[in-house]
Design an enzyme around this catalytic site. Structure first.
Site, PDB file in Angstrom:
ATOM      1  N   ASP A   1      -2.659 -18.377   2.396  1.00 53.55           N
ATOM      2  CA  ASP A   1      -3.861 -19.126   1.965  1.00 53.55           C
ATOM      3  C   ASP A   1      -4.473 -20.087   2.957  1.00 53.55           C
ATOM      4  O   ASP A   1      -5.529 -20.363   3.307  1.00 53.55           O
ATOM      5  CB  ASP A   1      -3.596 -19.688   0.549  1.00 53.55           C
TER       6      ASP A   1
ATOM      7  N   TYR B   1       0.689  -1.392  -0.065  1.00 58.05           N
ATOM      8  CA  TYR B   1       0.049  -0.043  -0.102  1.00 58.05           C
ATOM      9  C   TYR B   1       0.847   1.226   0.044  1.00 58.05           C
ATOM     10  O   TYR B   1       0.279   2.494  -0.061  1.00 58.05           O
ATOM     11  CB  TYR B   1      -1.021  -0.060   1.274  1.00 58.05           C
TER      12      TYR B   1
ATOM     13  N   ASP C   1      -4.733  -6.819   6.230  1.00 56.03           N
ATOM     14  CA  ASP C   1      -6.187  -6.259   5.762  1.00 56.03           C
ATOM     15  C   ASP C   1      -7.401  -7.127   5.617  1.00 56.03           C
ATOM     16  O   ASP C   1      -8.274  -6.912   6.186  1.00 56.03           O
ATOM     17  CB  ASP C   1      -5.631  -5.299   4.742  1.00 56.03           C
TER      18      ASP C   1
ATOM     19  N   LYS D   1       3.736 -15.437   2.484  1.00 60.23           N
ATOM     20  CA  LYS D   1       3.805 -16.201   1.434  1.00 60.23           C
ATOM     21  C   LYS D   1       5.236 -16.520   0.980  1.00 60.23           C
ATOM     22  O   LYS D   1       5.662 -16.084  -0.146  1.00 60.23           O
ATOM     23  CB  LYS D   1       3.194 -15.327   0.260  1.00 60.23           C
TER      24      LYS D   1
ATOM     25  N   ASP E   1     -10.487  -8.696   8.500  1.00 61.48           N
ATOM     26  CA  ASP E   1     -11.838  -8.451   7.973  1.00 61.48           C
ATOM     27  C   ASP E   1     -12.491 -10.005   8.141  1.00 61.48           C
ATOM     28  O   ASP E   1     -13.561 -10.163   8.664  1.00 61.48           O
ATOM     29  CB  ASP E   1     -12.232  -8.032   6.699  1.00 61.48           C
TER      30      ASP E   1
END
Ligand code: NAD
Length: 341
Positions: A204, A126, A228, A172, A232
């Site tokens: 994942d 970001y 992020d 990852k 959620d």
């Protein structure tokens, strides 16, 4: 936590926009009850600040936040500014960056699930270089310096030490160079915290396990974008985003405590907003911002009990914001609010 002054702790309250002032009022009342020695200063941020001063983060607000022990922020945002060049959200992003609030804590608690997601907030994809090449290709880059990883990982280890002692580091590393660095940093720091068991998990797999067996997690630490998404997901499996609080902490300066939800313009001004996420954020402020762990936990318990007694319309009940707020404060009296520190 800011430790620069021996005066009374000072909380800057940013009532924000939409339902913000309605839920901020309940937070103020709870804070006054639980920490009567704390000074509360209100300042403008977001659309309210644009209207009053032309800018979403006035200098006066930023200076007050810098001097504060902690910042309690209600949601900001107003559809009137959706297409404008100067938008309320710019004020929020700048405030996080100016205070270097790099450690985003997102607790997700329900039944036997008690997960704390620790997300790196001011680095990674970001914040990396982005652009468009001559041939039309568009790119975003993910970069991390080892020091950025070290500080968030150390904070996550310390948090795990004070909980059940399991730290899951999510990356990852089978694909990404930044993830391989992340893993090396975690392994290098781990010996400093012998009481904490560390596991590495690919993102994942972490998403799948959060959805199917969230109770297996204690503290989960990860980079900005993975955090992020996973935070959620964790909120969704523990009752939804509407009730979720967050804390964004810096080193040696004030943290920002705020609900995850937005300013809910569709119900603003009707007195029916659910103040729980704002009050849970206030509980995090007491615990992590002022170091008043007992008061914070008492408020978190009171929110759970109050929700069962006086649910607002978003939960199928009929209580107003003020009624739920009062029910929660009533529970504090029942529970025996701890004496101010
Ligand atoms: P939202 O979270 O404001 O609302 C989504 C839905 O949830 C709405 O139906 C709303 O009524 C409901 N809702 C949210 N909070 C509630 C509460 N406390 N009690 C009862 N119902 C609640 O999301 P949105 O509509 O996408 O965004 C509205 C504005 O909020 C936008 O301007 C957006 O940019 C801003 N926003 C701000 C923050 C922040 O300040 N951190 C976060 C997200 C969105």
């Amino acid at each position: 936590m800011s430790t620069g002054s021996r005066e009374a702790p000072r909380v800057v309250l940013l009532p924000g926009d939409g339902i913000g002032p309605e839920v901020a009022r309940e937070a103020r009342l709870a804070l006054e009850l639980l920490a009567p020695d704390v000074e509360i200063e209100e300042r403008l941020l977001g659309a309210a600040a644009i209207r009053a001063t032309g800018t979403p983060l006035p200098d006066e607000t930023l200076e007050a936040c810098r001097r504060a022990t902690a910042v309690l922020k209600a949601p900001i945002g107003d559809p009137e500014f959706d297409a404008a060049d100067v938008r309320p959200e710019q004020g929020m992003l700048r405030l996080r960056a100016e205070l270097d609030a790099y450690a985003n804590l997102r607790p997700a608690v329900q039944g036997d699930v008690d997960v704390l997601i620790v997300r790196e907030l001011v680095g990674g994809l970001y914040f990396g270089a982005r652009g468009v090449r001559d041939d039309g290709t568009v790119f975003d880059t993910c970069e991390y310096h080892p020091t950025q990883i070290e500080r968030i990982v150390r904070r996550a280890f310390r948090l795990a030490q004070g909980r059940r002692g399991l730290l899951t580091s999510v990356d990852k590393a089978n694909v990404l160079e930044t993830s391989r660095l992340w893993r090396r940093v975690v392994d290098r720091i781990a010996p400093e915290f012998p009481g904490v068991r560390v596991e590495h998990m690919l993102v994942d797999n972490a998403a799948m396990q959060l959805a199917t067996s969230p109770e297996r997690f204690d503290v989960l630490v990860t980079e900005n974008m993975f955090g992020d998404i996973l935070s959620d997901l964790a909120a969704a499996v523990t009752g939804g985003l509407g009730l979720a609080p967050s804390a964004s902490l810096a080193d040696g300066g004030p943290g920002i405590f705020e609900p995850v939800h937005g300013s809910a313009p569709d119900i603003a001004g009707r007195g029916i907003a659910n103040p729980s996420a704002m009050l849970r954020s206030t509980a995090l402020l007491l615990e992590h911002g002022l170091g008043r762990v007992d008061a914070g936990r008492a408020l978190a318990r009171a929110v759970d009990a109050g929700l069962a007694l006086a649910p607002t319309p978003d939960l199928g009940g009929a209580a107003t914001t003020a009624e739920l707020g009062a029910a929660i404060r009533g529970q504090l009296a029942v529970d025996g609010a701890p004496a101010p520190a």
